[in-house]
Scaffold this active site. Structure first.
Site, PDB file in Angstrom:
ATOM      1  N   ILE A  46     131.592  98.658 102.074  1.00 28.82           N
ATOM      2  CA  ILE A  46     133.255  98.036 102.116  1.00 28.82           C
ATOM      3  C   ILE A  46     133.865  97.902 103.689  1.00 28.82           C
ATOM      4  O   ILE A  46     133.525  99.498 104.571  1.00 28.82           O
ATOM      5  CB  ILE A  46     134.776  99.933 101.404  1.00 28.82           C
ATOM      6  CG1 ILE A  46     133.688  99.856 100.059  1.00 28.82           C
ATOM      7  CG2 ILE A  46     135.273  98.926 101.641  1.00 28.82           C
ATOM      8  CD1 ILE A  46     133.596  98.604  99.367  1.00 28.82           C
ATOM      9  N   LYS A  47     134.249  97.071 103.905  1.00 28.16           N
ATOM     10  CA  LYS A  47     134.301  96.196 104.918  1.00 28.16           C
ATOM     11  C   LYS A  47     135.653  95.963 104.687  1.00 28.16           C
ATOM     12  O   LYS A  47     136.545  95.287 103.908  1.00 28.16           O
ATOM     13  CB  LYS A  47     134.223  94.914 105.291  1.00 28.16           C
ATOM     14  CG  LYS A  47     133.643  95.051 106.106  1.00 28.16           C
ATOM     15  CD  LYS A  47     132.612  93.216 106.426  1.00 28.16           C
ATOM     16  CE  LYS A  47     132.728  92.939 107.924  1.00 28.16           C
ATOM     17  NZ  LYS A  47     132.026  91.388 107.810  1.00 28.16           N
TER      18      LYS A  47
END
Length: 217
Positions: free
Chosen positions: A82-83
């Site tokens: 997850i960014k």
């Protein structure tokens, strides 16, 4: 140093994966837009090409919605990372996600102080943007050196993922400094293979081989 491809173009990812040199992929909203593909669909396809981390970016700006988006994204595949942006809400989200074992890439880092905060929040990766740093009159490599020093001082496990890589010198300098990862457009990764003396050597060998009149197969 790990090599990530900074793209959402499937053909380019497959080509690089076939070399055995690809360790992961990073994407962002701009790259998804450029691909013209559905976000969820293309992310799932990328995750099937590489076993390494595939960064999928949330687009919300508040913590609560980031968490809801992250819940959807991490169900795509086990290797989704997850960014999140380097904001207060982004780091709150980072802390919550890494606390339950989810990989998190904290992006849009432009200072060593920001990188320190991300490491304290438990980020799996910190993404300092060296190219954009250069564009604004700073030396992106100085930023990588500062982050490396700070992380080594305190034995942070957060990996330095050099982003906004524009050319092969960025790759070389990142490796010399000791960055953990670099992510670059496919054309930059392919440019690493190039050297005029290699080309000349191949031409000379092929010319001499032709003169022998022999074949291997």
């Amino acid at each position: 140093m790990k090599f990530f491809a900074d793209t959402a173009e499937i053909d380019d990812i497959k080509e690089l994966a076939a070399t055995g040199l690809l360790d992961g992929v990073t994407t962002n909203p701009s790259l998804i837009h450029k691909s013209g593909r559905d976000f969820m669909e293309v992310t799932k396809e990328i995750c099937g090409i590489t076993d390494g981390p595939v960064s999928a970016e949330v687009v919300a700006l508040d913590h609560e919605t980031m968490m809801r988006e992250a819940e959807v994204l991490r169900k795509i595949a086990d290797n989704v990372c997850i960014k999140v942006p380097l904001t207060i809400d982004g780091l709150k989200t980072c802390k919550a996600l890494t606390g339950d074992g989810t990989m998190v890439n904290v992006t849009l880092c432009f200072s060593a102080n920001q990188a320190l905060l991300a490491a304290k929040a438990g980020a799996s990766f910190i993404s300092p943007f060296v190219g954009r740093h250069d564009d604004n009159g700073f030396d992106g490599m100085d930023l990588i050196e500062d982050i490396r020093l700070i992380y080594d001082n305190y034995m942070f496990e957060t990996e330095i993922l050099v982003a906004s890589v524009r050319h092969v010198t960025h790759v070389l300098e990142s490796a010399k400094i000791g960055a953990d990862v670099m992510t670059a457009p496919p054309k930059v990764i392919k440019a690493l293979f190039n050297h005029t003396l290699t080309d000349k050597g191949i031409d000379a060998f092929m010319a001499d081989w032709a003169k022998t009149g022999q074949k291997i197969v």
